[in-house]
Scaffold this motif. Sequence first.
Motif: not given
Length: 86
Positions: A2-3, A31-34
């Motif tokens: 959440s942070d 949070d890394i989204v590819i």
Amino acid sequence: MSDSQQITAGMHEAKSRLSELVRLALEEDADIVITQRNKPVMRLIPYVELPQNRGFRVLQGKIEISEDFDKTPDDIIDQFYDHPDQ
């Protein structure tokens, strides 16, 4: 998470910035989204060591199995079959 900040990177951009994205995921909990063709396909997360499977040897010497453990008593067997009273 959440942070943490969420970062979205296309496949080509992720290849070019891999070291930076790894650092952000590790050090800043990002949070890394590819994505591929603007659709999420992968999430970059830190590696976590899983507990090693110790198998059954951990119980060696702690369990004793009797010689007749698989012998079903006659009174139990009789309950499964229609035997006339003897």
